[in-house]
Motif scaffolding. Structure first.
Motif, PDB file in Angstrom:
ATOM      1  N   LYS A  99       9.191 -25.966 -27.859  1.00 53.17           N
ATOM      2  CA  LYS A  99       7.700 -24.963 -28.191  1.00 53.17           C
ATOM      3  C   LYS A  99       7.456 -26.035 -29.034  1.00 53.17           C
ATOM      4  CE  LYS A  99       7.565 -22.334 -33.102  1.00 53.17           C
ATOM      5  NZ  LYS A  99       7.311 -20.651 -32.125  1.00 53.17           N
ATOM      6  N   PRO A 100       5.580 -26.070 -28.405  1.00 57.64           N
ATOM      7  CA  PRO A 100       4.400 -26.763 -28.795  1.00 57.64           C
ATOM      8  C   PRO A 100       3.862 -26.801 -30.060  1.00 57.64           C
ATOM      9  CG  PRO A 100       4.712 -26.221 -27.031  1.00 57.64           C
ATOM     10  CD  PRO A 100       5.425 -24.667 -26.963  1.00 57.64           C
ATOM     11  N   ASP A 101       3.812 -25.609 -30.919  1.00 53.16           N
ATOM     12  CA  ASP A 101       3.329 -25.398 -31.950  1.00 53.16           C
ATOM     13  C   ASP A 101       3.781 -25.532 -33.385  1.00 53.16           C
ATOM     14  OD1 ASP A 101       4.469 -23.509 -31.522  1.00 53.16           O
ATOM     15  OD2 ASP A 101       2.944 -21.565 -31.857  1.00 53.16           O
ATOM     16  N   LEU A 102       4.854 -26.044 -32.913  1.00 52.30           N
ATOM     17  CA  LEU A 102       6.313 -26.526 -33.847  1.00 52.30           C
ATOM     18  C   LEU A 102       5.668 -27.526 -34.934  1.00 52.30           C
ATOM     19  CD1 LEU A 102       8.970 -25.925 -35.159  1.00 52.30           C
ATOM     20  CD2 LEU A 102       9.029 -28.157 -33.819  1.00 52.30           C
ATOM     21  N   THR A 120       1.208 -24.052 -42.466  1.00 46.73           N
ATOM     22  CA  THR A 120       2.025 -22.814 -41.071  1.00 46.73           C
ATOM     23  C   THR A 120       0.688 -20.935 -41.265  1.00 46.73           C
ATOM     24  OG1 THR A 120       3.766 -21.850 -43.106  1.00 46.73           O
ATOM     25  CG2 THR A 120       4.381 -22.919 -40.874  1.00 46.73           C
ATOM     26  N   THR A 121      -0.265 -21.474 -42.554  1.00 51.84           N
ATOM     27  CA  THR A 121      -0.899 -20.361 -42.553  1.00 51.84           C
ATOM     28  C   THR A 121      -2.150 -20.595 -41.468  1.00 51.84           C
ATOM     29  OG1 THR A 121      -0.595 -20.481 -45.395  1.00 51.84           O
ATOM     30  CG2 THR A 121      -2.807 -19.777 -44.549  1.00 51.84           C
ATOM     31  N   PRO A 122      -2.135 -18.898 -41.421  1.00 52.70           N
ATOM     32  CA  PRO A 122      -3.645 -19.588 -39.582  1.00 52.70           C
ATOM     33  C   PRO A 122      -5.026 -19.915 -40.955  1.00 52.70           C
ATOM     34  CG  PRO A 122      -2.090 -17.760 -39.844  1.00 52.70           C
ATOM     35  CD  PRO A 122      -1.515 -18.208 -41.626  1.00 52.70           C
ATOM     36  N   ARG A 123      -5.030 -20.660 -40.392  1.00 50.45           N
ATOM     37  CA  ARG A 123      -6.844 -20.832 -40.626  1.00 50.45           C
ATOM     38  C   ARG A 123      -8.018 -20.009 -39.890  1.00 50.45           C
ATOM     39  NH1 ARG A 123      -6.082 -27.346 -40.128  1.00 50.45           N
ATOM     40  NH2 ARG A 123      -4.733 -27.573 -41.426  1.00 50.45           N
ATOM     41  N   ILE A 142       7.373 -30.336 -50.433  1.00 50.82           N
ATOM     42  CA  ILE A 142       7.733 -29.758 -48.860  1.00 50.82           C
ATOM     43  C   ILE A 142       6.994 -27.999 -48.772  1.00 50.82           C
ATOM     44  CG2 ILE A 142       9.903 -29.476 -46.960  1.00 50.82           C
ATOM     45  CD1 ILE A 142       8.623 -32.293 -48.371  1.00 50.82           C
ATOM     46  N   GLY A 143       7.464 -27.286 -49.651  1.00 44.91           N
ATOM     47  CA  GLY A 143       7.502 -25.715 -49.815  1.00 44.91           C
ATOM     48  C   GLY A 143       5.741 -25.964 -50.184  1.00 44.91           C
ATOM     49  N   GLN A 144       5.352 -26.054 -50.214  1.00 44.67           N
ATOM     50  CA  GLN A 144       3.787 -26.396 -50.664  1.00 44.67           C
ATOM     51  C   GLN A 144       2.770 -27.033 -49.267  1.00 44.67           C
ATOM     52  OE1 GLN A 144       2.439 -28.531 -54.381  1.00 44.67           O
ATOM     53  NE2 GLN A 144       2.823 -26.877 -55.630  1.00 44.67           N
ATOM     54  N   MET A 145       3.584 -28.401 -48.431  1.00 47.74           N
ATOM     55  CA  MET A 145       3.039 -28.111 -47.209  1.00 47.74           C
ATOM     56  C   MET A 145       3.813 -27.361 -46.508  1.00 47.74           C
ATOM     57  SD  MET A 145       4.491 -32.251 -47.551  1.00 47.74           S
ATOM     58  CE  MET A 145       3.286 -33.289 -46.148  1.00 47.74           C
TER      59      MET A 145
END
Length: 70
Positions: free
Chosen positions: A24-27, A66-69, A58-61
């Motif tokens: 999974k390259p985008d992991l 994982t949020t799309p830009r 960790i949750g914030q990171m």
């Protein structure tokens, strides 16, 4: 993938991350360790967080990573 660098057995966290990225390259990858202050062999875009860490950090990171830009 959230992994410690020092895993039990023959595989370490850096190897696990590389193998997971092949599948999974985008992991998203976050490494941690209580014995190291950085990771020499890591996958592109991975983040290292030394122990001790807060679960909130960790949750914030993970949210940022994982949020799309755009």
């Amino acid at each position: 993938l959230f992994t410690d660098i020092n895993l039990a057995g023959a595989m370490d966290g850096a190897t696990l991350a590389r193998l997971a990225r092949e599948l999974k390259p985008d992991l998203v990858v976050i490494y941690t360790s209580g014995m190291l202050d950085r990771v020499e062999q890591r996958v592109d875009g991975a983040v290292f967080v030394p122990k001790p860490y807060s679960p909130e950090r960790i949750g914030q990171m993970l949210n940022r990573m994982t949020t799309p830009r755009g």
